[in-house]
Design a protein around this motif. Structure first.
Motif, PDB file in Angstrom:
ATOM      1  N   ILE A  39       0.839  -1.205   0.000  1.00 12.72           N
ATOM      2  CA  ILE A  39       0.000   0.000   0.000  1.00 12.72           C
ATOM      3  C   ILE A  39       0.870   1.250   0.000  1.00 12.72           C
ATOM      4  O   ILE A  39       0.621   2.196  -0.757  1.00 12.72           O
ATOM      5  CB  ILE A  39      -0.969  -0.007   1.202  1.00 12.72           C
ATOM      6  N   ILE A  40       1.897   1.260   0.825  1.00  8.42           N
ATOM      7  CA  ILE A  40       2.801   2.421   0.874  1.00  8.42           C
ATOM      8  C   ILE A  40       3.448   2.634  -0.486  1.00  8.42           C
ATOM      9  O   ILE A  40       3.473   3.758  -1.005  1.00  8.42           O
ATOM     10  CB  ILE A  40       3.865   2.244   1.983  1.00  8.42           C
ATOM     11  N   GLN A  41       3.972   1.570  -1.071  1.00 11.42           N
ATOM     12  CA  GLN A  41       4.620   1.699  -2.381  1.00 11.42           C
ATOM     13  C   GLN A  41       3.656   2.236  -3.429  1.00 11.42           C
ATOM     14  O   GLN A  41       4.002   3.118  -4.219  1.00 11.42           O
ATOM     15  CB  GLN A  41       5.194   0.350  -2.813  1.00 11.42           C
ATOM     16  N   GLU A  42       2.434   1.718  -3.426  1.00 10.30           N
ATOM     17  CA  GLU A  42       1.423   2.158  -4.401  1.00 10.30           C
ATOM     18  C   GLU A  42       1.021   3.614  -4.167  1.00 10.30           C
ATOM     19  O   GLU A  42       0.888   4.392  -5.119  1.00 10.30           O
ATOM     20  CB  GLU A  42       0.197   1.241  -4.317  1.00 10.30           C
ATOM     21  N   GLN A  43       0.854   3.998  -2.915  1.00 10.38           N
ATOM     22  CA  GLN A  43       0.478   5.381  -2.608  1.00 10.38           C
ATOM     23  C   GLN A  43       1.585   6.354  -3.002  1.00 10.38           C
ATOM     24  O   GLN A  43       1.313   7.425  -3.550  1.00 10.38           O
ATOM     25  CB  GLN A  43       0.142   5.527  -1.119  1.00 10.38           C
ATOM     26  N   VAL A  44       2.826   5.995  -2.758  1.00  7.86           N
ATOM     27  CA  VAL A  44       3.955   6.848  -3.140  1.00  7.86           C
ATOM     28  C   VAL A  44       4.027   6.951  -4.663  1.00  7.86           C
ATOM     29  O   VAL A  44       4.176   8.033  -5.226  1.00  7.86           O
ATOM     30  CB  VAL A  44       5.277   6.317  -2.539  1.00  7.86           C
ATOM     31  N   ARG A  45       3.870   5.813  -5.330  1.00  2.00           N
ATOM     32  CA  ARG A  45       3.942   5.787  -6.793  1.00  2.00           C
ATOM     33  C   ARG A  45       2.861   6.649  -7.440  1.00  2.00           C
ATOM     34  O   ARG A  45       3.102   7.331  -8.425  1.00  2.00           O
ATOM     35  CB  ARG A  45       3.829   4.341  -7.295  1.00  2.00           C
ATOM     36  N   THR A  46       1.655   6.632  -6.854  1.00  2.00           N
ATOM     37  CA  THR A  46       0.533   7.360  -7.457  1.00  2.00           C
ATOM     38  C   THR A  46       0.311   8.746  -6.854  1.00  2.00           C
ATOM     39  O   THR A  46      -0.617   9.439  -7.251  1.00  2.00           O
ATOM     40  CB  THR A  46      -0.767   6.547  -7.318  1.00  2.00           C
ATOM     41  N   GLY A  47       1.144   9.129  -5.884  1.00  2.97           N
ATOM     42  CA  GLY A  47       0.966  10.429  -5.236  1.00  2.97           C
ATOM     43  C   GLY A  47      -0.187  10.444  -4.250  1.00  2.97           C
ATOM     44  O   GLY A  47      -0.705  11.506  -3.914  1.00  2.97           O
ATOM     45  N   GLY A  48      -0.571   9.275  -3.765  1.00  4.01           N
ATOM     46  CA  GLY A  48      -1.675   9.177  -2.809  1.00  4.01           C
ATOM     47  C   GLY A  48      -1.272   9.642  -1.424  1.00  4.01           C
ATOM     48  O   GLY A  48      -0.098   9.831  -1.112  1.00  4.01           O
ATOM     49  N   ASN A  49      -2.270   9.823  -0.579  1.00  3.00           N
ATOM     50  CA  ASN A  49      -2.051  10.340   0.767  1.00  3.00           C
ATOM     51  C   ASN A  49      -2.314   9.297   1.856  1.00  3.00           C
ATOM     52  O   ASN A  49      -2.136   9.574   3.028  1.00  3.00           O
ATOM     53  CB  ASN A  49      -2.962  11.566   0.983  1.00  3.00           C
ATOM     54  N   ALA A  50      -2.737   8.093   1.491  1.00  2.00           N
ATOM     55  CA  ALA A  50      -3.046   7.055   2.474  1.00  2.00           C
ATOM     56  C   ALA A  50      -1.744   6.395   2.933  1.00  2.00           C
ATOM     57  O   ALA A  50      -1.418   5.264   2.582  1.00  2.00           O
ATOM     58  CB  ALA A  50      -4.006   6.026   1.885  1.00  2.00           C
ATOM     59  N   LEU A  51      -0.999   7.150   3.703  1.00  2.00           N
ATOM     60  CA  LEU A  51       0.326   6.735   4.182  1.00  2.00           C
ATOM     61  C   LEU A  51       0.375   6.880   5.696  1.00  2.00           C
ATOM     62  O   LEU A  51      -0.268   7.779   6.251  1.00  2.00           O
ATOM     63  CB  LEU A  51       1.410   7.618   3.546  1.00  2.00           C
ATOM     64  N   PRO A  52       1.149   6.034   6.377  1.00  2.00           N
ATOM     65  CA  PRO A  52       1.199   6.136   7.835  1.00  2.00           C
ATOM     66  C   PRO A  52       1.761   7.460   8.332  1.00  2.00           C
ATOM     67  O   PRO A  52       1.503   7.856   9.471  1.00  2.00           O
ATOM     68  CB  PRO A  52       2.073   4.956   8.260  1.00  2.00           C
ATOM     69  N   TRP A  53       2.483   8.189   7.515  1.00  2.00           N
ATOM     70  CA  TRP A  53       3.022   9.482   7.932  1.00  2.00           C
ATOM     71  C   TRP A  53       2.207  10.651   7.369  1.00  2.00           C
ATOM     72  O   TRP A  53       2.573  11.807   7.545  1.00  2.00           O
ATOM     73  CB  TRP A  53       4.497   9.618   7.542  1.00  2.00           C
ATOM     74  N   ALA A  54       1.099  10.343   6.710  1.00  2.00           N
ATOM     75  CA  ALA A  54       0.241  11.400   6.152  1.00  2.00           C
ATOM     76  C   ALA A  54      -1.190  11.240   6.671  1.00  2.00           C
ATOM     77  O   ALA A  54      -1.601  11.953   7.583  1.00  2.00           O
ATOM     78  CB  ALA A  54       0.289  11.388   4.619  1.00  2.00           C
ATOM     79  N   ASP A  55      -1.937  10.294   6.132  1.00  2.00           N
ATOM     80  CA  ASP A  55      -3.318  10.047   6.553  1.00  2.00           C
ATOM     81  C   ASP A  55      -3.405   8.634   7.110  1.00  2.00           C
ATOM     82  O   ASP A  55      -3.689   7.672   6.390  1.00  2.00           O
ATOM     83  CB  ASP A  55      -4.266  10.245   5.363  1.00  2.00           C
ATOM     84  N   GLU A  56      -3.140   8.520   8.411  1.00  2.00           N
ATOM     85  CA  GLU A  56      -3.091   7.215   9.074  1.00  2.00           C
ATOM     86  C   GLU A  56      -4.419   6.455   8.971  1.00  2.00           C
ATOM     87  O   GLU A  56      -4.422   5.242   8.793  1.00  2.00           O
ATOM     88  CB  GLU A  56      -2.734   7.373  10.553  1.00  2.00           C
ATOM     89  N   LYS A  57      -5.529   7.164   9.076  1.00  2.00           N
ATOM     90  CA  LYS A  57      -6.830   6.501   9.009  1.00  2.00           C
ATOM     91  C   LYS A  57      -7.072   5.925   7.612  1.00  2.00           C
ATOM     92  O   LYS A  57      -7.530   4.786   7.478  1.00  2.00           O
ATOM     93  CB  LYS A  57      -7.951   7.466   9.381  1.00  2.00           C
ATOM     94  N   ALA A  58      -6.763   6.685   6.577  1.00  2.00           N
ATOM     95  CA  ALA A  58      -6.935   6.181   5.208  1.00  2.00           C
ATOM     96  C   ALA A  58      -6.022   4.982   4.966  1.00  2.00           C
ATOM     97  O   ALA A  58      -6.428   3.996   4.336  1.00  2.00           O
ATOM     98  CB  ALA A  58      -6.663   7.281   4.191  1.00  2.00           C
ATOM     99  N   PHE A  59      -4.788   5.049   5.472  1.00  2.00           N
ATOM    100  CA  PHE A  59      -3.858   3.926   5.363  1.00  2.00           C
ATOM    101  C   PHE A  59      -4.433   2.705   6.063  1.00  2.00           C
ATOM    102  O   PHE A  59      -4.461   1.599   5.513  1.00  2.00           O
ATOM    103  CB  PHE A  59      -2.504   4.318   5.952  1.00  2.00           C
ATOM    104  N   ARG A  60      -4.940   2.894   7.273  1.00  2.00           N
ATOM    105  CA  ARG A  60      -5.548   1.808   8.044  1.00  2.00           C
ATOM    106  C   ARG A  60      -6.720   1.192   7.273  1.00  2.00           C
ATOM    107  O   ARG A  60      -6.865  -0.022   7.213  1.00  2.00           O
ATOM    108  CB  ARG A  60      -6.010   2.355   9.392  1.00  2.00           C
ATOM    109  N   ASP A  61      -7.556   2.040   6.678  1.00  2.00           N
ATOM    110  CA  ASP A  61      -8.721   1.537   5.943  1.00  2.00           C
ATOM    111  C   ASP A  61      -8.295   0.686   4.745  1.00  2.00           C
ATOM    112  O   ASP A  61      -8.907  -0.354   4.469  1.00  2.00           O
ATOM    113  CB  ASP A  61      -9.609   2.697   5.499  1.00  2.00           C
ATOM    114  N   LEU A  62      -7.244   1.109   4.044  1.00  2.00           N
ATOM    115  CA  LEU A  62      -6.738   0.306   2.918  1.00  2.00           C
ATOM    116  C   LEU A  62      -6.155  -1.017   3.411  1.00  2.00           C
ATOM    117  O   LEU A  62      -6.317  -2.057   2.760  1.00  2.00           O
ATOM    118  CB  LEU A  62      -5.704   1.091   2.111  1.00  2.00           C
ATOM    119  N   MET A  63      -5.479  -0.978   4.557  1.00  2.00           N
ATOM    120  CA  MET A  63      -4.940  -2.228   5.110  1.00  2.00           C
ATOM    121  C   MET A  63      -6.061  -3.193   5.484  1.00  2.00           C
ATOM    122  O   MET A  63      -5.952  -4.397   5.246  1.00  2.00           O
ATOM    123  CB  MET A  63      -4.053  -1.957   6.330  1.00  2.00           C
ATOM    124  N   LEU A  64      -7.142  -2.662   6.057  1.00  2.00           N
ATOM    125  CA  LEU A  64      -8.266  -3.529   6.416  1.00  2.00           C
ATOM    126  C   LEU A  64      -8.888  -4.136   5.170  1.00  2.00           C
ATOM    127  O   LEU A  64      -9.154  -5.344   5.135  1.00  2.00           O
ATOM    128  CB  LEU A  64      -9.315  -2.759   7.222  1.00  2.00           C
TER     129      LEU A  64
END
Length: 175
Positions: A39-64
């Protein structure tokens, strides 16, 4: 729904779970990689914000979402499958970031009752571009995972600090 052939590896970051998963895959075992790193790699590649150091809740939701999809894709029986983290890890992450885990909607999915937990191991711990936590966070994560999996009724088997192939042998002997 229970999938007794699905064995979860959990613990803090940098404790050797992924290395052991890779070794098991090399031996021909079915494995499921950790979704967080992907998820981190994909978010960085696409310029997404669902990252543990940016939007922790969005990152958590993608992990779930990924953990549920991984579970649903598992065979219901047969040879063992080893997972680098499971759905309860998302509950642990939710606690670590200070959100109420009660707000999560999690299906009643269960893995094998035996979960392999990897304690924080400072000698092998290292941060990288996707793992930005420090060792103190690794220890806290381990402690939270112990709490979450124990509360969920899983039997925790502590994987000793050994070379990777010895850890593999330890795990295979307990499956």
């Amino acid at each position: 729904m229970m999938k007794t052939n699905a064995y979860v590896f959990t613990g803090g970051p940098g404790a050797g779970k992924t290395t052991v998963i890779r070794e098991l895959a090399q031996l021909g075992y079915a494995t499921v990689p950790e979704s967080g790193r992907h998820i981190i790699q994909e978010q960085v590649r696409t310029g997404g914000n669902a990252l543990p150091w940016a939007d922790e809740k969005a990152f958590r939701d993608l992990m779930l979402q990924a953990a549920i999809a991984d579970f649903e894709a598992l065979p219901s029986a047969g040879a063992p499958v080893f997972l680098d983290r499971g759905i309860p890890d998302v509950i642990g992450y939710t606690k670590l970031i200070g959100l109420p885990p009660e707000a999560l909607v999690i299906p009643p999915y269960r893995y094998n009752p035996r979960v392999f937990i990897f304690p924080a191991w400072e000698d092998i711990f290292c941060a990288d571009t996707e793992r930005k936590q420090d060792f103190a966070t690794a220890i806290r994560t381990y402690e939270v995972m112990v709490s979450v999996y124990t509360a969920a009724g899983y039997e925790l088997v502590t994987v000793p600090a050994l070379p990777a192939m010895e850890r593999v042998a330890f795990i295979i002997a307990r499956v």
